[in-house]
Design an enzyme around this catalytic site. Sequence first.
Site, mmCIF file in Angstrom:
data_model
loop_
_atom_site.group_PDB
_atom_site.id
_atom_site.type_symbol
_atom_site.label_atom_id
_atom_site.label_comp_id
_atom_site.label_asym_id
_atom_site.label_seq_id
_atom_site.Cartn_x
_atom_site.Cartn_y
_atom_site.Cartn_z
ATOM 1 N N HIS A 144 0.838 -1.197 0.000
ATOM 2 C CA HIS A 144 0.000 0.000 0.000
ATOM 3 C C HIS A 144 0.877 1.253 0.000
ATOM 4 O O HIS A 144 0.464 2.308 -0.479
ATOM 5 C CB HIS A 144 -0.913 0.040 1.232
ATOM 6 C CG HIS A 144 -1.955 -1.028 1.234
ATOM 7 N ND1 HIS A 144 -1.707 -2.303 1.677
ATOM 8 C CD2 HIS A 144 -3.248 -1.011 0.835
ATOM 9 C CE1 HIS A 144 -2.798 -3.027 1.572
ATOM 10 N NE2 HIS A 144 -3.756 -2.275 1.052
ATOM 11 N N ASP A 159 -4.988 -5.571 -7.911
ATOM 12 C CA ASP A 159 -5.194 -4.983 -6.588
ATOM 13 C C ASP A 159 -5.478 -3.492 -6.801
ATOM 14 O O ASP A 159 -5.336 -2.966 -7.910
ATOM 15 C CB ASP A 159 -3.955 -5.200 -5.713
ATOM 16 C CG ASP A 159 -4.296 -5.232 -4.218
ATOM 17 O OD1 ASP A 159 -5.384 -4.752 -3.846
ATOM 18 O OD2 ASP A 159 -3.470 -5.726 -3.431
#
Length: 512
Positions: free
Chosen positions: A187, A260
């Site tokens: 992330h 993702d």
Amino acid sequence: MDRIDISRLSVLQKIGQVIMPRLDFREPDSLNLAKRLVREFQVGGFIVFGGDRRSVKEATGELQSISETPLLFGCDAERGVGQILSDMTIFPFTMSLAAAGDEELVYREAAYIASEMKECGLNLIFAPVLDINSNAKNPIINIRSFGDDPELVSRLGTAFIRGCQDSGIAACGKHFPGHGRADMDSHAEMPLLDLTTENLTNFDLIPFRAAIESKVASIMTAHIALPKIERGAIPATISDVIIQGILRKQMGYGGVVITDSLHMSGINKLGDEIDLSHLALKAGCDIILDPRDPYALLSRINDMAYTGELSEGLLNDSAGRIISLKNSWLISSQGENAPAAGKANTLIGQIAERSVCLVKGGKLGSEKAVVCLFDVTRSCSDISRAFTVRLAESGIDFSTVPVTLTSPMESVRENSEFGGAIICLIYTTVGAWKKQFQLPEFFSFVLSEIASFNAETVLISFGSPYVIQGMGGFDTVMCAFDSLNPCQSAAADVLLGNSEAGGKLPVRIGLY
């Protein structure tokens, strides 16, 4: 829902299928923006964040009613819909299921999650995590994984897939080709893994092969780079070698491949979102998940399709796989009633009780104790209440000492000099950007000091089991894998001798 005939879809509708923006109930105008995306761009679905049972059910129903093609509504409900929606069920972290080691328990949890999803109009779960957590310093997979054994991850991962898909919810195995070796949170930044194709084949890909054999509806990519396989720091999400070559050709996967989130810095730092999305589609991905600017992306891809910059064949292939998934799963995912809450509580209790791992030692011998709290999560002042209530009910005379990064060691020592036990409770967790998965250096120092005290010493981890590494000086060491109240109560019951520890550590840990 009637079956969708892809031959009747326009180019705009096919393009809409491959983009899945977010529907974020934490943002006040998100539903109106979603309606615009459906009406103007014919998007094929949304990833859902926030909201509650009623708001999500109403929104998914309204969006389905205005869409010309049925919509996918996905969410990251690895631990249950309560992970996303405020008033739904949340289960202990996945590693709890692995410690219990029971496929039937995994299946039941997945089926329950599916029933709550269907009640809210959700139909695609971004789970299970099929990453083998072989790196103790992994900040983002960790207790979200079933463990570090490929066979265990495969066995329980496929049980989760069956539980979801037998109940009419499409599953999504993640994060291909495996995020378990990473020591970075994708992330925040893109991990680079020094792996060969042979490394992947003999280890990381094993659970994904099992998932494919179990007919998993979709697979999600990882924003990780493998420079020995794909030259340069190119994330798997946009790698033709990894997605088209390994997943599609070598492993024979013909289902939907989903990126993702494009909000993640593991990929979005590399360049323009439109270029990255185009590369992902060319690499073999079908759905671009959670773009930061869906309007600009949809407009540009529409232009690419009409100019031929985006191959018509590629678009047809991706849209065809998505439509096939919808025809298979959306028919059975609508109009469910709410499952019984008592059933969830029973299941959570069973998982909690059967997952406690007694690594060393046994029943508490002292009738007095100091409970030292090492709360890395900094979640709340009474985080240990479920545990200490059990102590009180058993007649243990105790006091509680929160240990902080500024606590003087003398105060910890003073509180322990009364002839009873010292019970150390560690609270950690994993999550995007959180960095709450391991002990600060000062906490490790304090724990090492406590282990040497002339007293009965107990160490219990609620969260990552890796924090007990090197803590063999404690008389008793236990692991649970979540700070949920039932997990704390179950651990207390084992310590007090009220129940037996039923769990087996699903990861290898050096206690000494």
